[in-house]
Write a protein that holds these residues in place. Structure first.
Motif, PDB file in Angstrom:
ATOM      1  N   GLU A  66       0.985  -1.229  -0.043  1.00 48.15           N
ATOM      2  CA  GLU A  66      -0.065  -0.156   0.131  1.00 48.15           C
ATOM      3  C   GLU A  66       1.074   1.167  -0.028  1.00 48.15           C
ATOM      4  OE1 GLU A  66      -3.598   2.114  -0.122  1.00 48.15           O
ATOM      5  OE2 GLU A  66      -3.177   0.074  -0.375  1.00 48.15           O
ATOM      6  N   LYS A  67       1.787   1.388   0.669  1.00 49.53           N
ATOM      7  CA  LYS A  67       2.849   2.400   0.625  1.00 49.53           C
ATOM      8  C   LYS A  67       3.327   2.502  -0.483  1.00 49.53           C
ATOM      9  CE  LYS A  67       6.990   4.062   3.271  1.00 49.53           C
ATOM     10  NZ  LYS A  67       7.862   4.033   4.140  1.00 49.53           N
ATOM     11  N   LYS A  68       4.028   1.512  -1.325  1.00 56.02           N
ATOM     12  CA  LYS A  68       4.598   1.661  -2.437  1.00 56.02           C
ATOM     13  C   LYS A  68       3.584   2.198  -3.352  1.00 56.02           C
ATOM     14  CE  LYS A  68       7.013  -1.308  -5.846  1.00 56.02           C
ATOM     15  NZ  LYS A  68       7.636  -2.633  -6.334  1.00 56.02           N
ATOM     16  N   ARG A  69       2.418   1.688  -3.374  1.00 58.49           N
ATOM     17  CA  ARG A  69       1.222   1.951  -4.403  1.00 58.49           C
ATOM     18  C   ARG A  69       0.986   3.754  -3.911  1.00 58.49           C
ATOM     19  NH1 ARG A  69      -3.886   3.159  -4.706  1.00 58.49           N
ATOM     20  NH2 ARG A  69      -4.237   3.010  -2.303  1.00 58.49           N
ATOM     21  N   LYS A  70       0.883   4.015  -2.796  1.00 56.20           N
ATOM     22  CA  LYS A  70       0.654   5.597  -2.717  1.00 56.20           C
ATOM     23  C   LYS A  70       1.904   6.601  -3.014  1.00 56.20           C
ATOM     24  CE  LYS A  70      -2.539   5.217   1.132  1.00 56.20           C
ATOM     25  NZ  LYS A  70      -2.694   5.230   2.877  1.00 56.20           N
ATOM     26  N   THR A  71       3.088   5.912  -2.880  1.00 54.68           N
ATOM     27  CA  THR A  71       4.316   6.585  -3.418  1.00 54.68           C
ATOM     28  C   THR A  71       4.355   6.809  -5.027  1.00 54.68           C
ATOM     29  OG1 THR A  71       5.359   5.803  -1.405  1.00 54.68           O
ATOM     30  CG2 THR A  71       6.630   6.776  -3.462  1.00 54.68           C
ATOM     31  N   ARG A  72       4.084   5.583  -5.724  1.00 49.25           N
ATOM     32  CA  ARG A  72       3.905   5.805  -7.090  1.00 49.25           C
ATOM     33  C   ARG A  72       2.683   6.660  -7.610  1.00 49.25           C
ATOM     34  NH1 ARG A  72       3.323   0.259 -10.991  1.00 49.25           N
ATOM     35  NH2 ARG A  72       3.521   1.438 -12.872  1.00 49.25           N
ATOM     36  N   LYS A  73       1.708   6.771  -6.953  1.00 52.16           N
ATOM     37  CA  LYS A  73       0.653   7.534  -7.500  1.00 52.16           C
ATOM     38  C   LYS A  73       1.050   8.789  -7.171  1.00 52.16           C
ATOM     39  CE  LYS A  73      -4.402   8.602  -6.389  1.00 52.16           C
ATOM     40  NZ  LYS A  73      -5.569   8.033  -5.572  1.00 52.16           N
ATOM     41  N   ARG A  74       1.820   9.111  -6.089  1.00 57.78           N
ATOM     42  CA  ARG A  74       2.262  10.589  -5.973  1.00 57.78           C
ATOM     43  C   ARG A  74       3.177  10.808  -7.257  1.00 57.78           C
ATOM     44  NH1 ARG A  74       2.026   9.347  -0.346  1.00 57.78           N
ATOM     45  NH2 ARG A  74       4.302   8.967  -0.331  1.00 57.78           N
ATOM     46  N   LEU A  75       4.012   9.934  -7.431  1.00 59.62           N
ATOM     47  CA  LEU A  75       4.942  10.481  -8.388  1.00 59.62           C
ATOM     48  C   LEU A  75       4.470  10.523  -9.655  1.00 59.62           C
ATOM     49  CD1 LEU A  75       7.964   8.047  -7.271  1.00 59.62           C
ATOM     50  CD2 LEU A  75       7.826  10.444  -7.163  1.00 59.62           C
ATOM     51  N   LEU A  76       3.356   9.799 -10.147  1.00 59.23           N
ATOM     52  CA  LEU A  76       2.727   9.908 -11.192  1.00 59.23           C
ATOM     53  C   LEU A  76       1.702  11.408 -11.253  1.00 59.23           C
ATOM     54  CD1 LEU A  76       1.356   6.591 -11.868  1.00 59.23           C
ATOM     55  CD2 LEU A  76       3.132   7.191 -13.057  1.00 59.23           C
ATOM     56  N   ILE A  77       1.347  11.678 -10.267  1.00 63.94           N
ATOM     57  CA  ILE A  77       0.715  12.887 -10.181  1.00 63.94           C
ATOM     58  C   ILE A  77       1.523  13.933 -10.296  1.00 63.94           C
ATOM     59  CG2 ILE A  77      -1.053  14.352  -8.866  1.00 63.94           C
ATOM     60  CD1 ILE A  77      -2.264  12.076  -7.603  1.00 63.94           C
TER      61      ILE A  77
END
Length: 230
Positions: free
Chosen positions: A103-114
């Motif tokens: 979940e942490k990795k998914r949130k970090t990736r989402k922030r990077l994409l945004i």
């Protein structure tokens, strides 16, 4: 003389090896052996079920086969129950840790994409603004009335003024000839110009091939020609 060992009248004759007084009967266990009587031969005891006989290899173990619906499972010991509980707890903790990391990795990736999308959007906006704010560089070439490219001096204000010429309506008159600038066309002196326009572009940096500035453009600048061409 009478023999006491002889049978009396009407008594059977004792058999050899039989004790006196018990004709024809074997000796019972626990009774004392008579003199001259041979002991019975040794008979080994019969082996118990599952016991190996002398001189034979050890018998292989037997495995009981469990039958579904009939064989009852063995009750787990306290130690086994504790070990199972500890293993289940460790598995649950490992699963929770893996879920949290995912979940942490998914949130970090989402922030990077945004963040990347915002950055790309800002860069594109700046590029568009810069392209709009940056004036376009346009080359002007002096042409005669037949659209033939001539020397840039014929369109230069200092030149035609010193030779009695003047400009009017975008044309430059020297003697009986007329000249004007072509903006953005191509060609060499003595050739007809190809392409371009005879209307000066607004907001563009216009200069001749010799480096003479015809107009300095920029964001919000419409025109500002040094000469009267166009």
């Amino acid at each position: 003389m009478t023999d006491n060992n002889l049978p009396g009248p009407g008594q059977p004759t004792p058999q050899p090896g039989s004790p006196s007084g018990q004709p024809g009967q074997p000796q019972q266990p626990g009774q004392p052996q008579q003199a001259g009587q041979q002991p019975p031969p040794y008979q080994p005891a019969a082996p118990r079920p599952g016991q190996n006989q002398p001189g034979q290899p050890p018998a292989k173990g037997k495995v009981r086969q469990q039958q579904a619906g009939m064989t009852k499972p063995r009750q787990a010991t306290v130690a086994e129950q504790r070990a199972r509980a500890a293993a289940l707890k460790a598995q649950q903790e490992r699963f929770a840790a893996e879920s949290a990391a995912f979940e942490k990795k998914r949130k970090t990736r989402k922030r990077l994409l945004i963040g990347g999308g915002v950055t790309v959007g800002v860069i594109a906006l700046v590029a568009i603004w810069y392209a709009a704010a940056s004036p376009k560089n346009v080359t002007a070439q002096c042409t005669d009335s037949n659209n033939v490219i001539v020397d840039d001096d014929y369109c230069d204000q200092s030149y035609y003024s010193s030779h009695g010429g003047y400009s009017s309506g975008g044309f430059i008159y020297i003697g009986g000839s007329s000249y004007r600038y072509n903006y953005g066309g191509t060609g060499a002196v003595g050739q007809k110009v190809t392409g371009g326009s005879y209307t000066i572009p607004k907001g563009a940096n216009v200069s001749t091939k010799s480096g003479t500035s015809v107009q300095r453009g920029g964001f919000g600048v419409s025109s500002g020609s040094k000469s009267s061409g166009g």
